[in-house]
Each structure stands twice: as structure tokens, then as C-alpha cells.
Design a protein around this motif. Structure first.
Motif, mmCIF file in Angstrom:
data_model
loop_
_atom_site.group_PDB
_atom_site.id
_atom_site.type_symbol
_atom_site.label_atom_id
_atom_site.label_comp_id
_atom_site.label_asym_id
_atom_site.label_seq_id
_atom_site.Cartn_x
_atom_site.Cartn_y
_atom_site.Cartn_z
ATOM 1 N N SER A 195 -1.340 0.248 -8.214
ATOM 2 C CA SER A 195 -2.594 -0.617 -8.204
ATOM 3 C C SER A 195 -3.992 0.094 -8.740
ATOM 4 C CB SER A 195 -2.655 -0.671 -6.554
ATOM 5 O OG SER A 195 -1.578 -1.347 -5.839
ATOM 6 N N ASN A 196 -3.893 1.575 -8.996
ATOM 7 C CA ASN A 196 -5.186 2.229 -9.314
ATOM 8 C C ASN A 196 -4.862 3.579 -9.804
ATOM 9 O OD1 ASN A 196 -5.505 3.751 -6.728
ATOM 10 N ND2 ASN A 196 -5.867 1.901 -5.737
ATOM 11 N N ASN A 197 -5.891 4.182 -10.336
ATOM 12 C CA ASN A 197 -5.789 5.261 -10.807
ATOM 13 C C ASN A 197 -5.163 6.292 -9.650
ATOM 14 O OD1 ASN A 197 -6.396 4.342 -13.448
ATOM 15 N ND2 ASN A 197 -8.607 4.974 -13.039
ATOM 16 N N ARG A 198 -5.976 6.276 -8.597
ATOM 17 C CA ARG A 198 -5.608 7.128 -7.617
ATOM 18 C C ARG A 198 -4.202 7.277 -7.101
ATOM 19 N NH1 ARG A 198 -9.179 7.185 -2.177
ATOM 20 N NH2 ARG A 198 -10.905 7.976 -3.955
ATOM 21 N N GLN A 199 -3.592 6.206 -6.904
ATOM 22 C CA GLN A 199 -2.282 5.938 -6.601
ATOM 23 C C GLN A 199 -1.326 6.501 -7.669
ATOM 24 O OE1 GLN A 199 -0.986 1.920 -5.461
ATOM 25 N NE2 GLN A 199 -2.226 1.851 -3.764
ATOM 26 N N VAL A 200 -1.518 6.400 -9.006
ATOM 27 C CA VAL A 200 -0.804 6.629 -9.965
ATOM 28 C C VAL A 200 -0.732 8.109 -9.990
ATOM 29 C CG1 VAL A 200 -2.308 6.275 -11.799
ATOM 30 C CG2 VAL A 200 0.167 6.401 -12.224
ATOM 31 N N LEU A 201 -1.957 8.756 -10.033
ATOM 32 C CA LEU A 201 -2.094 10.342 -10.022
ATOM 33 C C LEU A 201 -1.415 10.906 -8.790
ATOM 34 C CD1 LEU A 201 -5.611 10.407 -11.279
ATOM 35 C CD2 LEU A 201 -3.535 11.030 -12.566
ATOM 36 N N GLU A 202 -1.703 10.298 -7.503
ATOM 37 C CA GLU A 202 -0.901 10.964 -6.331
ATOM 38 C C GLU A 202 0.818 10.989 -6.393
ATOM 39 O OE1 GLU A 202 -2.592 8.739 -3.106
ATOM 40 O OE2 GLU A 202 -4.459 10.031 -3.277
#
Length: 325
Positions: A195-202
Motif C-alpha cells: 500500500s505504501n513505501n513503509r509497508q514495502v520496506l518493512e
């Protein structure tokens, strides 16, 4: 003697009044152009409050206010794939007091992904200036057995369907870059959208070992050792990652997807107002503090002329079309 001399007195008076009215309008127009802007400028932004584009624009808005002598008030209007912000500006008066802050999303990319009528940024809007260009980076988890993009491609070919990469969503520039990389190298890379940058990086772990994202949110993870940069999907190497090659240095015919943000006005925005706004942008992006911050975060301040931006938009639409196909 002029032709009006032979008119009746009433005719000569009417002609004189028309000439005077025309002169008055011309003088008023010139005065209006010189006094613009006479009130705050509203910027309708496709970015949500606190999003990357919003964070980048806020200090730039301060410099734009200084250059124009009026506040630039940001109104965050995300949603509907950025169409909400774009349509609001398209409906606004073309008086220079409602401006759009937008990425390449609606003007370029969504025309190929949406069933709605595509927006032509050079017809339905007025290009003012490209503000900045961000850069995508391909990075991998340290546990993944590849240390370069060349090794990643070879591994994906040897293990078809077993290498996945995460992005911040379907139809994003990162998705385009990953799909293009797979097609050009003949490798099978599985796309995992978040959904967003934070989710993909986590989510970057052994299961989703590769990420493609804009460099600024990736950089802290690179510096901490949590991610290993493999390649930069841009036009030139980054100062902050000087030893990381471009994707195009490894993969022939790779074209970086458009990744920029810019300012637009409604269609029919008067040229003198466009010129005034563009001059303010040029002054703002030349600020040493902003340029230093941009270099540190991996994005490039542009400040292009309106004509240059219009040409870039046309070229980017063609590039996006090739990437989608």
C-alpha cells in the motif's frame, strides 16, 4: 485626414469612446499582470499530508512565497489515484490563484491504466514547471545471494518464478521498472504490491528479498546495512550512492520511468502569469539549502521552463506507453 473625420459627429464620438475603452482595458491588463499575485496562492496537492512529495514541497513553498510576496497555501487532496486534485484544478478559474502540485501519475501514467478519458497535461492543464525528479533504486536483503544487478538477473533466470520484488503498488513507477527489467532480461520476477513505501520496506525479508522504491526512504536502510543497493533506475548515478551503477549500464535498452513532480495551472492560464510563476520556481529551486537537501535525499531539483516541461510531458507519455506495452 483619417476616415473618421468624414463620419458624423456622433460616429466620431463612438469611435473615440471605443478606442479609449480598448486602451483602458490594455492598461488594466498590464497593471494586473504587474500586481500579480495580489493575494495568497492555493496549491492543491495530490500528496497526503506527511507524504514524501508533501514533505519535499513545504520548504519549497516557503521560498516560492518569498519570491512572489504572497503565501503559498497547501491543500492536500489525495485520493482517487490523484484525480481529485487534478480535477479540482481543472475546474478552477485560470487566474493564477489555484495551482496543482502533481506527480507524473495522472498526467502521464494513469492514461494507460484507467478506463476514464485520459487527461492531456498540455491541453487540459497549463504546465508551469517541473520541480524535482526522484530516482528509483533496486535493493536486496543482505541474506539474498546476489550482490549486483547482474547476479540478480542471472539468479532469476536460473530460478524462474522464485524471485519476488516489492513495490508501493500496482501501476507505480517502481512496478513499471520491475516489469521492464523482467522483459528486457528475459527473467521472471514476481511483483508483490503493497500500500505504501513503509509497508514495502518493512516486508523486505527472505520471502520478498528485493525492493524497488524511490531512494530517500530506502537510504536509511542501506546505511544501516538492512538493504544492499544493486542499481539505480535513473539517468545518472547518485552522489549519495556513487558506486551503485545505473540499471541501463547493466541492462541494454532500459528506460527509467518518469518520476517527477511539477506545477500546473488550469487550462488557459495567461502566459504572463505562467512566466511570473515560473520565474519564482527558478529562484526557489536555486536556493543552496534546498539543493543540498535534495542531493542528500537523492532527488534532483529541476525548475524547467514551461516550454521545456511541455516537451518533457509529451516525451514521458511516449516512454510510459512503451513501458506499459
Amino acid at each position: 485626414l483619417g476616415r473618421d473625420f468624414f463620419l458624423p459627429a456622433s460616429g466620431r464620438m463612438k469611435t473615440t469612446c471605443l478606442l479609449a475603452a480598448g486602451l483602458a482595458l490594455a492598461v488594466a491588463g498590464a497593471a494586473g499582470a504587474q500586481s500579480y499575485p495580489a493575494k495568497p496562492i492555493r496549491v492543491i496537492s495530490e500528496y497526503g499530508a506527511g507524504a514524501g512529495g508533501d514533505i519535499y514541497f513545504r520548504p519549497l513553498a516557503v521560498q516560492l512565497a518569498a519570491a512572489t510576496g504572497q503565501p503559498w497555501i497547501v491543500e492536500n487532496r489525495p485520493g482517487a489515484g490523484a484525480f481529485l486534485a487534478v480535477e479540482a484544478v481543472m475546474r478552477a478559474p485560470a487566474d493564477g490563484y489555484t495551482i496543482l502540485l502533481a506527480s507524473q501519475n495522472v498526467p502521464v501514467t494513469r492514461r494507460y491504466l484507467s478506463r476514464s478519458k485520459p487527461i492531456d497535461p498540455n491541453v487540459d492543464l497549463t504546465p508551469i514547471a517541473a520541480l524535482w525528479r526522484t530516482t528509483l533504486v533496486v535493493a536486496a536483503h543482505p541474506s539474498f545471494p546476489t550482490k549486483s544487478l547482474k547476479e540478480l538477473v542471472a539468479y532469476a533466470k536460473a530460478n524462474p518464478g522464485k524471485v519476488s520484488y516489492g513495490t508501493s503498488g500496482i501501476g507505480t513507477q517502481a512496478h513499471f521498472a520491475g516489469a521492464s527489467l523482467g522483459v528486457l532480461t528475459g527473467s521472471t520476477l514476481l511483483h508483490v504490491p503493497y500500500s505504501n513505501n513503509r509497508q514495502v520496506l518493512e516486508a523486505v525479508t527472505g520471502d520478498v528479498p528485493v525492493v524497488i522504491n524511490i531512494v530517500s526512504p530506502v537510504l536509511p536502510h542501506v546505511q544501516s546495512g538492512r538493504l544492499r543497493p544493486l542499481a539505480v533506475a535513473g539517468y545518472k548515478r547518485l552522489e549519495i550512492l556513487p558506486n551503485v551503477p545505473l540499471v541501463s549500464e547493466v541492462v541494454a535498452k532500459f528506460e527509467p520511468p518518469p518520476t517527477w513532480s511539477g506545477l500546473f495551472g488550469p487550462a488557459g492560464l495567461p502566459k504572463d502569469i505562467v512566466t511570473r510563476l515560473n520565474a519564482a520556481v527558478a529562484k526557489a529551486v536555486a536556493t543552496p539549502e534546498l539543493r543540498a537537501r535534495g542531493a542528500a535525499d537523492g532527488f534532483e531539483l529541476i525548475g524547467s521552463k514551461p516550454e521545456e516541461f511541455a516537451v518533457q510531458l509529451k516525451r514521458d507519455i511516449e516512454v510510459a506507453g512503451r513501458l506499459v506495452k
